[in-house]
Motif scaffolding. Structure first.
Motif, short mmCIF file in Angstrom:
data_model
loop_
_atom_site.label_atom_id
_atom_site.label_comp_id
_atom_site.label_asym_id
_atom_site.label_seq_id
_atom_site.Cartn_x
_atom_site.Cartn_y
_atom_site.Cartn_z
N ARG A 1 3.02 -6.15 3.56
CA ARG A 1 1.99 -7.62 4.30
C ARG A 1 3.86 -8.63 3.44
NH1 ARG A 1 -3.87 -7.33 3.91
NH2 ARG A 1 -4.51 -5.21 5.37
N ARG B 1 2.91 3.62 -9.63
CA ARG B 1 2.98 4.42 -8.22
C ARG B 1 4.89 4.54 -7.81
NH1 ARG B 1 -0.52 7.71 -5.80
NH2 ARG B 1 -2.76 7.23 -6.94
N PHE C 1 0.68 -1.08 0.04
CA PHE C 1 0.15 0.14 -0.12
C PHE C 1 1.03 1.44 0.06
CE2 PHE C 1 -3.32 -2.71 1.61
CZ PHE C 1 -3.60 -3.97 1.79
N GLN D 1 -3.41 3.24 -14.88
CA GLN D 1 -3.38 4.11 -14.20
C GLN D 1 -1.62 3.68 -14.28
OE1 GLN D 1 -4.67 6.26 -12.50
NE2 GLN D 1 -6.42 5.11 -14.04
N ASP E 1 -2.75 1.01 -8.72
CA ASP E 1 -3.68 1.42 -8.83
C ASP E 1 -4.30 0.58 -9.31
OD1 ASP E 1 -1.91 3.86 -6.90
OD2 ASP E 1 -3.96 5.42 -7.44
N HIS E 2 -4.53 0.67 -10.69
CA HIS E 2 -5.47 -0.17 -11.81
C HIS E 2 -4.61 -0.02 -12.25
CE1 HIS E 2 -9.18 0.86 -8.51
NE2 HIS E 2 -8.54 1.46 -8.49
N GLU F 1 2.35 11.54 15.80
CA GLU F 1 1.43 10.71 15.85
C GLU F 1 1.01 11.30 14.06
OE1 GLU F 1 -3.49 12.26 17.28
OE2 GLU F 1 -1.14 13.87 16.95
N TYR G 1 -1.06 11.18 10.62
CA TYR G 1 -2.20 11.98 10.29
C TYR G 1 -2.15 10.76 8.25
CZ TYR G 1 -5.93 14.05 7.25
OH TYR G 1 -7.31 14.49 6.40
N VAL G 2 -2.77 9.94 8.11
CA VAL G 2 -2.93 9.67 7.00
C VAL G 2 -3.92 9.81 6.14
CG1 VAL G 2 -3.11 7.08 6.58
CG2 VAL G 2 -1.60 7.42 8.14
N VAL G 3 -3.41 10.43 4.75
CA VAL G 3 -4.06 11.24 4.34
C VAL G 3 -4.79 10.58 3.05
CG1 VAL G 3 -4.82 13.33 2.44
CG2 VAL G 3 -3.14 13.25 4.41
N GLU G 4 -3.88 9.39 2.93
CA GLU G 4 -4.22 8.44 2.04
C GLU G 4 -3.60 7.36 2.20
OE1 GLU G 4 -2.86 9.78 -2.66
OE2 GLU G 4 -4.42 11.04 -2.11
N ARG G 5 -4.03 6.00 1.75
CA ARG G 5 -3.12 4.59 1.81
C ARG G 5 -4.13 3.18 0.14
NH1 ARG G 5 -1.71 0.46 6.23
NH2 ARG G 5 -2.56 -1.15 5.65
N ILE G 6 -3.50 3.17 -0.38
CA ILE G 6 -4.03 3.11 -1.41
C ILE G 6 -3.42 1.87 -2.29
CG2 ILE G 6 -3.77 2.84 -4.07
CD1 ILE G 6 -3.68 6.38 -3.64
N PRO G 7 -4.09 0.95 -1.89
CA PRO G 7 -3.63 -0.52 -1.95
C PRO G 7 -3.34 -0.52 -3.78
CG PRO G 7 -5.95 -0.49 -2.16
CD PRO G 7 -6.09 0.77 -1.62
N GLU H 1 3.10 -6.64 9.35
CA GLU H 1 2.81 -5.25 8.14
C GLU H 1 3.85 -3.95 9.14
OE1 GLU H 1 -0.59 -3.33 6.47
OE2 GLU H 1 -0.04 -1.46 7.97
#
Lengths: 662, 662
Positions: free
Chosen positions: B103, B78, B30, B75, B71-72, B48, B50-56, B196
Motif C-alpha cells: 500500500r 517472512r 501483506f 514470529q 506477522d507478530h 482468476e 484464489y487467495v488462500v492467505e493474505r496476512i498483514p 495497492e
C-alpha cells in the motif's frame, strides 16, 4: 458430533465422517477482514469484495468442547468454536473479524445439491455459488443475446442468481451442512479435496445432519426448517387460471370452463388496479380491491365459490407513495427509514414506494391484520402471490437496529411469516394458499408453496422451462415440499415471445406438479394466451383433467410431505441412492416415489432420452410398455404425451394406467 | 530514500514524500499465498486467483537499512526489505509466499498515469489494472455489441487489456514508482487513501523517482528504461504505405505517388507469401521473401530506394510447422518445449507453429542473424512490423528453466532485443525501423517505435481512433518517445467496416505523430482503402504533405527525445504541470512543446471542444486566430482541418503558420 484432539490439531466427526479436520499446516478455518461494495439496481446486485486480510488460524487449543483458534501459538485467540450436539457454535474473540472461510473435507467423486432454490445447476460441484437473495436475472447466461441486452439495465443475471438462496447443502457423502447466518455467504465447490464456505460475518453456528439414507437427511432438514401445511382441498379441483384483464377476466374464465378446463381458482393480480407507466401497465401497489377495475367483486367471488372456484390476488411488501395505505403506514412509522428518520423510498420505475419494516412487530402486525387479514382474507381472497421479498435495500435503517446487509437475506422469511400469521390468524392455514418466489432459511415454516419466479418465455437452458425442474428439486431437498411455476413462463423482453409449443410443453409438465397455475406474463398483449388458440386451450384442458385424475395420488404425497418432509417433486437419487447414474439428473424427476416425469424442455423435439433408475420396472403411461431400470431409453414424446412412467409395483398403478384414457 | 523508524513502524520518504508508511495497526505490506487459474485462448487470457492467505505483516524491525517484517512480534520474519538508493529490495524469508500486496499512501486529489501503454484510461485513478501482456481485445467494452460477439471466441477484452503493460506509474504527487518484476501484477487505484500494488511473486525491488517537475521524472524513467535511437532520416520523406497485394502493391503505390502522396516507404506484410484458411488469406509464417508472390523483389526494392522509398516487411517470433525454417530450428532445439522434450506447438487457426525460445542464446542469435540479418536486412528490408510478443504460452518449458508464467511478460522485451541486436549487427540502428505492439519493462531500450495495435475500424470509445492517443500518452510517460498507429484502424469484424470519414480523421491525426503509416486492415477487400476513393486519397496526400512540411520540427523533437527522453506526443500536463485542468485530458496532446493537436475522434462532428493550457497564447493553424490559455474553446473542425494550435511564442511559428498553405 465427536471432537478428537490430534495434537496438534483436531478432527470433528459425525457418524464416522470427518466434517472438519484441522492441522497447523492445513488449517480448516481462515479469518479476516473485507470491505464489500454492494450496489442494487431494482433487485439486481453488483457485489465485489476487497479482502484486506485472510489469515489461516493455524493454532488450535482444545479445552473440553471448546476450540480456541489463533494465528500462532502464543497469540491471542481470534475465534472460539463450541461443539453443541450436531452443531458447532462460533464466537468471535477478535471483534475486527468480518470474514470467515471454512474448509470441509471433500472427495473427488462427490456430488452436492441444495443451496436453496438453484435454477441452473442441481449438481453444484465444480462451481461457486454466492448466496444472496436477488432478482434471478433475465436469461441468466452472459453469453446469450437476451442477457447481453438485459445487462444494459444490469438485469441479466448469471447461473447463481436466485430469489431463494440458502446456505445449506446435501452431500453424496450422506450428510447435510447448514450455516446459520443471514450474512452474504458463498459455497465454493470448485476444489477436489475441500469445499470452501465463505461468510461475511461470524455465523451463529454450522449444523450437521448425517444419516444412512438421503431421505432421512431430507426429513431431518425439513424438521429443522419447518414443514408446510398440506395442500388445500380446493386445489385438487384443477388449475389456477391467471388472468389480469379486469372485468374481462370473468368472461375469459368462462371460455376456459366451456373448453373443459378443470379450474380450482381464478387469480387476478390486477385486483388492486393498474398504474400506467411508460413501460406499460403496472399494478397499483396499494393492497386492497379496486372496484373500479373489478366492479362487484365480492359478489363475483361468492358466485365463483359456489362453483368450487376460489379467487386469488396479489400483494407485496411495499406501498406506493400515492396510495392511501402509504399515509397510514407512514404516520405510524411502519416504514424503513433513511437514517435521518425519513421514510426510505425505493424507485420501482416511475413510482416510489416505502418498505414496510418487518423488524418492527407493530408494522408486521398491522400489515398482517389490516392488509392481509381485513383487506384480503376477509374480502374473500383464498390465496395470492406474495411477491418480492428479495429487494430489501442494503442502506435502509430498521427498527431492530441490525445492519440491513444482515437483514437482507432474512427478509423473504420475515415476509413469509407476516403472510403466514395473517392466514393463521383467520384460521385459514391449509386453506388460503399464498405463493412466493423469494426465500431463505426458515421460509419453509411459513410459506406453503414456492413458485419458481420469472422464467423467460422460452426453452433456454438457464432461464426457460427446464430451470423450473432444477428449482423444484434443489428447494425440495432443503424442506420445501411444494413448488410450481408460471405455465408458459413470465418474462417477455427484446422480442422474446411465447410459442404455442412452449405453452403446451409447460402445461404438460405442470400437470405433474403440486399446483397448476397459468400466468399471462409481463406483456400479455404481445404474447400468446392459452385461450387464444384452440389447440393450446384443448391441450391445456386435457392436462388439467390429468392433474385432477391424479389428485388421489397427489393427496398421498401431500400427506407424506406433512409426515416426512419429503417433497412432492423429488430428484431421482432421493429414491435410488445406490444408483449413482441418478445423481446429476436435473431434467427429469420423480413425482412422489411412483412416477417419473421427463418433460420435453427443448423446442421442436418429438423424442427424448430418459434415464430409468435401477431396481424397478417402469411402465410408460402412453403405451403401457414396460422398461427395466438402469438404462437410458429414448421415448416418443409428441405434444401432449411427455415421457411419463410409473413403477410397475406401485399401489397406484391402476390410477396411473387411467391417465391414458384422458 | 530515507528510512525513518517510528517505533513501532517506519516511514520511507523520498524528497519529503512518504512513499511507504508502516504502523502495526496500518501495515503497508501483506504477504500470502494464491493459486491462479490462467487459460489462454489465442493471446486472450482468462485469469482468476484464489487467495488462500493474505496476512498483514504487522510487525517491523528496522536494522540499519534493512527492515524485517513478520506477522507478530516474536514470529519468524517472512520478508526483508533493504533500502538501496532510491530502490527498495525485497527478499522472501518464507519461501511459501507467492503473493505480495503493497500500500502506497495516496490522497484523494491525486492523478496517476502510466501502466505501460494503456488504451482506455489515461488517468488510472478509480480503477484496477491487471498488468499482463495479451491481446487487447476486440471492442474492449463488454457492454458493446462488438465485444459481446467477440467474447463468443473469448476475444472481446476489457479496458485494461493491452499488448504492452508495465508496472510503472507516475503520480501527480511528483513521483514515479516502478516495480521490478515480470510476474503478473495489478495496480489498484480505487482507494482514496492508498494505492495497492499486487504482485504474484516477490519482486526484485520497487524503484522510486521524484522530482519537482513531471518532465524531470519522465527523463529519469527514460534513462532507467533506455532511450530509442532518433527517427531514421528517410521517414521524413512521407508516409509508409501499407499494401499487401502481392505484385499489385507496386502498381497501386504508383497511384498514391501520382495523387501527390509523399511516401517514405512501402510496407508489404505479405512479402512472405500467403496461406489460405477458412478465415481467409493469412500470412505464411516462414520469414523469408516469397518471390512467387513478389517476383523480382530485390530489383524492385532497389528501384524504390532510387526514388527515396524504403521497403518494409513483417516478422513474428513463431515459425509454422510446414515452412522450411521450422525444420532447421527444430533440429537445433530452438523451440520452447512441452516438458517432454517435444516442440510445443501453438494453434494459430488452422496452422501450428513453434515458439522460438529466446531464453536460449543460440536460438536468439540464430533468429537475429539467419532470419532478420540475412533474410530481411541483407535482402533489402529497411523495416518491418515485429508482430506479437504477447502470446508466450504459460505452459511451455524454456531453456532457462524459468516458469513460463514469469517469462510471459518479459517476452516482448526479449523479442524487441532480438530485433534490435539484428539491426545493430548490421550497423543499421537509427536506419532500419521496426515497430512493435507488444511491450513490457525494458522494451524502450530495444524497440525504436511502438505501434498502437489492432484498433477496430471505428470511432468507438474503447477500441477506436481515440484509444491511440491514450496509448501514445501513457507509453510516452514511461520512456517510449515514438508511437504511431494503423491509419484507419485494423480490426473489421461482425460487419464493422471503415468509412471514408474514419480514414480521413485517422490520417489527419497521424500527420501530427512521429510516423504516418497506412494499413489495409484484416479484411482488405471488405474495407475501403485509401486509393479507392478520390476524396480520401486527396485528403491523405495533403496530410502527408503536412507531415513532410513539419519534418524540421519533428527532427527537433527526435533530437529532444534522444537527449531528454521526452516523447514526441506529450500529455498537456507534462508541459503545464501547474494547470490541473490538463491532468486528465486524453483526447488531445501536445506534439512537442509547441503544438496542440485535438483530433476529431467521433463520427459526424464538425466542431469540437479543446482545452488550451494556461500560460500561453495559442494560434489556431487554419484561421490564424489567437486564443488565450486556461479555457475550453469550441472550434470548427471540418474534414481536413482538425483542431491544431501552436504556441504564439514558438520558435517554429513561421513553419506552423505555413501549414495552412498546404
Amino acid at each position: 458430533m465427536n471432537l478428537v484432539e490430534t495434537k496438534p490439531g483436531f478432527d470433528l466427526t459425525l457418524d464416522g465422517r470427518a466434517l472438519l479436520s484441522h492441522r497447523p499446516e492445513a488449517p480448516c478455518i481462515f479469518a479476516g477482514k473485507g470491505k464489500e461494495r454492494m450496489d442494487m439496481y431494482r433487485g439486481n446486485f453488483d457485489i465485489e469484495d476487497y479482502v484486506v486480510e485472510r489469515i489461516p488460524l493455524t493454532h488450535a487449543e482444545v479445552v473440553g468442547d471448546r476450540i480456541l483458534l489463533s494465528d500462532h501459538p502464543g497469540q491471542a485467540p481470534r475465534l472460539a468454536l463450541t461443539v453443541d450436539g450436531n452443531g458447532l457454535r462460533f464466537e468471535a474473540l477478535d471483534a475486527s473479524i468480518n470474514r470467515l472461510w471454512l474448509r470441509i473435507p471433500a472427495i473427488a467423486d462427490e456430488t452436492v445439491w441444495g443451496g436453496g432454490e438453484q435454477m441452473s445447476y442441481f449438481d453444484m460441484r465444480g462451481r461457486r455459488f454466492p448466496l444472496w437473495t436477488s432478482e434471478p436475472g433475465v436469461g441468466r447466461d452472459p453469453t446469450s443475446e437476451i442477457t447481453f441486452q438485459a445487462n444494459k439495465a444490469r438485469a441479466g443475471g448469471d447461473y447463481f442468481n436466485t430469489n431463494y438462496p440458502q446456505p445449506t447443502y446435501l452431500s453424496s457423502q450422506r450428510y447435510a451442512l447448514h450455516v446459520e447466518t443471514t450474512a452474504y455467504s458463498v459455497f465454493d465447490f470448485r476444489n477436489n479435496d475441500f469445499h470452501e464456505i465463505e461468510i461475511w460475518a461470524i455465523p451463529d453456528q454450522i449444523e450437521l445432519f448425517a444419516a444412512d439414507s438421503f431421505a432421512e437427511i431430507v426429513t431431518a432438514l425439513s424438521t429443522r426448517f419447518g414443514r408446510q401445511p398440506p395442500l388445500p382441498e380446493w386445489i385438487y379441483n384443477g388449475a389456477i387460471i391467471g388472468l389480469k384483464d379486469g372485468e374481462n377476466s370473468f368472461s375469459r374464465l368462462a371460455v376456459y370452463r366451456e373448453a373443459g378446463v378443470r379450474i380450482s381458482g381464478l387469480w387476478c393480480e390486477d385486483w388492486v388496479g393498474l398504474r400506467n407507466t411508460s413501460f406499460g401497465a403496472r399494478l397499483f401497489w396499494d393492497w386492497q380491491a379496486n372496484e373500479a377495475r373489478y366492479p362487484g367483486l365480492r359478489q363475483k367471488i361468492a358466485e365463483l365459490n359456489d362453483d368450487g372456484i376460489r379467487f386469488l390476488g396479489y400483494v407485496n411488501p411495499y406501498l406506493c407513495v400515492d396510495g392511501p395505505l402509504f399515509k397510514i403506514a407512514e404516520a405510524e412509522g411502519y416504514f424503513a427509514t433513511d437514517g435521518e428518520g425519513r421514510t426510505a423510498l425505493v424507485d420501482f420505475g416511475e413510482f416510489d414506494c416505502g418498505v414496510i419494516d418487518f423488524t418492527n412487530p407493530a408494522a408486521s402486525e398491522w400489515f398482517a391484520e389490516e392488509i392481509i387479514g381485513k383487506r384480503m382474507l376477509d374480502y374473500g381472497l383464498s390465496g395470492w402471490m406474495a411477491d418480492f421479498g428479495e429487494y430489501l435495500p442494503i442502506d435502509v435503517h430498521l427498527a431492530n437496529s441490525v445492519d440491513a446487509k444482515l437483514m437482507h437475506n432474512q427478509w423473504p422469511t420475515l415476509w413469509a411469516e407476516v403472510n403466514a400469521k395473517a392466514v393463521a390468524g383467520r384460521g385459514k392455514s391449509g386453506d388460503a394458499l399464498f405463493f412466493m418466489r423469494a426465500g431463505f432459511t426458515g421460509v419453509q415454516k411459513h410459506c406453503p408453496l414456492l413458485w419458481g419466479g420469472d422464467q423467460s418465455v422460452d426453452f433456454s437452458r438457464h432461464d426457460g422451462l427446464v430451470t423450473v425442474i432444477c428449482g423444484a428439486l434443489s428447494s425440495g431437498l432443503v424442506g420445501n415440499a411444494y413448488h410450481h411455476s408460471d405455465i408458459g413462463g413470465y418474462t417477455s423482453l427484446f422480442g422474446n415471445v411465447r410459442t404455442p409449443e412452449l405453452l403446451m410443453r409447460w402445461a404438460e409438465m405442470a400437470a405433474f406438479t403440486p399446483v397448476m397455475r397459468s400466468h399471462e406474463g409481463n406483456r400479455p398483449r404481445d404474447n400468446l394466451q392459452i385461450d387464444q388458440e384452440a389447440e393450446v386451450l384443448e391441450h391445456f384442458a386435457r392436462m388439467t383433467r390429468i392433474y385432477v385424475h391424479l389428485a388421489p395420488y397427489l393427496k398421498t404425497l401431500s400427506e407424506a410431505a406433512a409426515s416426512t418432509g419429503l417433497p412432492v417433486q423429488r430428484p431421482l437419487f432421493l429414491q435410488y441412492q445406490d444408483d449413482r447414474a441418478t445423481y446429476t439428473i436435473q431434467d427429469s424427476y420423480l413425482y412422489g416415489a411412483d412416477m417419473l416425469v421427463a418433460p420435453v424442455w427443448q423446442a421442436a423435439q418429438t423424442r427424448r432420452e430418459v434415464y430409468l433408475p435401477k431396481g424397478d420396472n417402469w411402465i410408460h403411461v402412453w403405451t403401457g410398455r414396460a422398461y427395466g431400470g438402469g438404462e437410458t431409453v429414448e421415448i416418443d414424446a409428441p405434444l401432449g404425451h411427455p415421457p411419463v412412467f410409473y413403477r410397475a409395483e406401485s399401489a397406484h398403478a391402476a390410477l396411473f394406467k387411467g391417465i391414458n384414457t384422458i
